[in-house]
Design a protein around this motif. Structure first.
Motif, PDB file in Angstrom:
ATOM      1  N   VAL A 194      57.615  32.244  84.961  1.00  0.00           N
ATOM      2  CA  VAL A 194      57.186  33.647  84.899  1.00  0.00           C
ATOM      3  C   VAL A 194      55.791  33.796  85.507  1.00  0.00           C
ATOM      4  O   VAL A 194      55.519  34.748  86.240  1.00  0.00           O
ATOM      5  CB  VAL A 194      57.213  34.147  83.436  1.00  0.00           C
ATOM      6  CG1 VAL A 194      56.553  35.528  83.333  1.00  0.00           C
ATOM      7  CG2 VAL A 194      58.640  34.211  82.908  1.00  0.00           C
ATOM      8  N   GLU A 195      54.926  32.826  85.219  1.00  0.00           N
ATOM      9  CA  GLU A 195      53.568  32.859  85.774  1.00  0.00           C
ATOM     10  C   GLU A 195      53.588  32.739  87.297  1.00  0.00           C
ATOM     11  O   GLU A 195      52.850  33.448  87.993  1.00  0.00           O
ATOM     12  CB  GLU A 195      52.746  31.726  85.171  1.00  0.00           C
ATOM     13  CG  GLU A 195      51.302  31.681  85.655  1.00  0.00           C
ATOM     14  CD  GLU A 195      50.518  30.543  85.047  1.00  0.00           C
ATOM     15  OE1 GLU A 195      49.349  30.757  84.695  1.00  0.00           O
ATOM     16  OE2 GLU A 195      51.080  29.425  84.934  1.00  0.00           O
TER      17      GLU A 195
ATOM     18  N   ALA B 268      55.085  34.153  93.705  1.00  0.00           N
ATOM     19  CA  ALA B 268      56.214  33.329  94.141  1.00  0.00           C
ATOM     20  C   ALA B 268      57.440  34.207  94.379  1.00  0.00           C
ATOM     21  O   ALA B 268      57.669  35.188  93.670  1.00  0.00           O
ATOM     22  CB  ALA B 268      56.533  32.250  93.110  1.00  0.00           C
ATOM     23  N   GLN B 269      58.226  33.835  95.378  1.00  0.00           N
ATOM     24  CA  GLN B 269      59.421  34.596  95.718  1.00  0.00           C
ATOM     25  C   GLN B 269      60.695  34.008  95.117  1.00  0.00           C
ATOM     26  O   GLN B 269      61.706  34.694  94.992  1.00  0.00           O
ATOM     27  CB  GLN B 269      59.567  34.658  97.241  1.00  0.00           C
ATOM     28  CG  GLN B 269      58.424  35.383  97.933  1.00  0.00           C
ATOM     29  CD  GLN B 269      58.243  36.795  97.408  1.00  0.00           C
ATOM     30  OE1 GLN B 269      59.189  37.608  97.450  1.00  0.00           O
ATOM     31  NE2 GLN B 269      57.058  37.106  96.915  1.00  0.00           N
ATOM     32  N   LEU B 270      60.625  32.741  94.730  1.00  0.00           N
ATOM     33  CA  LEU B 270      61.797  32.071  94.156  1.00  0.00           C
ATOM     34  C   LEU B 270      61.328  30.867  93.360  1.00  0.00           C
ATOM     35  O   LEU B 270      60.404  30.152  93.786  1.00  0.00           O
ATOM     36  CB  LEU B 270      62.751  31.624  95.269  1.00  0.00           C
ATOM     37  CG  LEU B 270      64.020  30.877  94.843  1.00  0.00           C
ATOM     38  CD1 LEU B 270      64.943  31.784  94.033  1.00  0.00           C
ATOM     39  CD2 LEU B 270      64.768  30.324  96.073  1.00  0.00           C
ATOM     40  N   GLY B 271      61.946  30.645  92.207  1.00  0.00           N
ATOM     41  CA  GLY B 271      61.616  29.480  91.397  1.00  0.00           C
ATOM     42  C   GLY B 271      62.839  28.956  90.672  1.00  0.00           C
ATOM     43  O   GLY B 271      63.695  29.743  90.236  1.00  0.00           O
TER      44      GLY B 271
ATOM     45  N   GLN C   8      63.666  35.124  90.240  1.00  0.00           N
ATOM     46  CA  GLN C   8      63.321  35.918  91.417  1.00  0.00           C
ATOM     47  C   GLN C   8      62.632  37.200  90.949  1.00  0.00           C
ATOM     48  O   GLN C   8      62.963  37.728  89.881  1.00  0.00           O
ATOM     49  CB  GLN C   8      64.566  36.270  92.225  1.00  0.00           C
ATOM     50  CG  GLN C   8      65.292  35.057  92.789  1.00  0.00           C
ATOM     51  CD  GLN C   8      66.525  35.457  93.579  1.00  0.00           C
ATOM     52  OE1 GLN C   8      66.438  35.819  94.749  1.00  0.00           O
ATOM     53  NE2 GLN C   8      67.684  35.396  92.944  1.00  0.00           N
ATOM     54  N   PRO C   9      61.671  37.707  91.726  1.00  0.00           N
ATOM     55  CA  PRO C   9      60.946  38.922  91.303  1.00  0.00           C
ATOM     56  C   PRO C   9      61.890  40.098  91.082  1.00  0.00           C
ATOM     57  O   PRO C   9      62.784  40.355  91.892  1.00  0.00           O
ATOM     58  CB  PRO C   9      59.998  39.193  92.482  1.00  0.00           C
ATOM     59  CG  PRO C   9      59.864  37.873  93.175  1.00  0.00           C
ATOM     60  CD  PRO C   9      61.186  37.189  93.017  1.00  0.00           C
ATOM     61  N   GLY C  10      61.694  40.794  89.969  1.00  0.00           N
ATOM     62  CA  GLY C  10      62.451  42.006  89.691  1.00  0.00           C
ATOM     63  C   GLY C  10      63.900  41.790  89.330  1.00  0.00           C
ATOM     64  O   GLY C  10      64.672  42.752  89.266  1.00  0.00           O
ATOM     65  N   GLN C  11      64.310  40.555  89.065  1.00  0.00           N
ATOM     66  CA  GLN C  11      65.698  40.269  88.730  1.00  0.00           C
ATOM     67  C   GLN C  11      65.772  39.471  87.429  1.00  0.00           C
ATOM     68  O   GLN C  11      64.853  38.697  87.127  1.00  0.00           O
ATOM     69  CB  GLN C  11      66.383  39.483  89.853  1.00  0.00           C
ATOM     70  CG  GLN C  11      66.441  40.209  91.174  1.00  0.00           C
ATOM     71  CD  GLN C  11      67.281  39.462  92.205  1.00  0.00           C
ATOM     72  OE1 GLN C  11      68.237  38.764  91.857  1.00  0.00           O
ATOM     73  NE2 GLN C  11      66.919  39.604  93.468  1.00  0.00           N
TER      74      GLN C  11
END
Length: 207
Positions: A151-152, A158-161, A175-178
């Protein structure tokens, strides 16, 4: 009054996640002080959260070290062909925009962002958040700590983790916003967005 257990007492520690050791210095360490601390203690991996607390990172065992090497090898081999970015292993500490210093198990940074840094910034703790990060869970890792780190990373750009969890044979995709996506016992996991085209084979990780 505390009662000491007898020497032959048995303790069942299964299911208990290990604690995380956090050092709260009397004074908040700035970037230079934290850098000097790491240089004076090269044998001990350290991280720092946005509140200035120093986090002692546990060394990994043989299985996790082997698995992490295979993950980095696959990412690096793909990047040698793709040529869009730079790959970093778990020894690289990134100074994230919101103040923490983190060392993902594997990281990928888009090439133009890396090349925009000065030589000194590249040599020390790169002041950016990787575009793509992977955290590999070992037996000494609390899953909740890795989830908070992912989350951090997203909060810092970051665009993907991914969390690769051999204990539960799961992959957590951030992923951001998902919403977080959890894959159960996948044979592979596919990169998207900035690392579209990358496929991580989990055969030797989830054995």
């Amino acid at each position: 009054m505390s009662i000491a257990p007898s020497s032959d007492a048995a303790f069942d520690l299964s299911g208990i996640e290990p604690p995380r050791l956090v050092v709260r210095p009397l004074l908040k360490l700035d970037e230079e002080q934290f850098f000097q601390l790491t240089q004076q203690n090269p044998e001990q991996p350290l991280e720092q959260n946005a509140q200035g607390e120093v986090i002692i990172v546990s060394p990994t065992g043989g299985f996790s070290g082997r698995s992490n090497s295979k993950i980095n090898k696959q990412l690096d081999n793909w990047n040698d062909i793709d040529q869009r970015g730079e790959v970093f292993d778990s020894s690289t500490l990134f100074r994230l925009p919101k103040g923490s210093a983190r060392s993902p198990d594997a990281a990928w940074v888009e090439r133009s962002r890396w090349e925009a840094l000065t030589e000194e910034e590249q040599e020390r703790f790169p002041p950016l958040c990787p575009d793509f990060v992977i955290e590999l869970r070992s037996k000494t890792d609390r899953l909740v700590d890795l989830q908070e780190k992912l989350v951090e990373y997203l909060d810092n750009g970051a665009q993907l983790g991914w969390i690769i969890d051999p204990l539960l044979k799961q992959v957590h995709i951030y992923q951001p916003g998902q919403p977080v996506q959890i894959l159960d016992q996948p044979a592979t996991v596919e990169g998207t967005g900035c690392v579209a085209g990358f496929t991580l084979d989990l055969k030797d990780i989830f054995r």
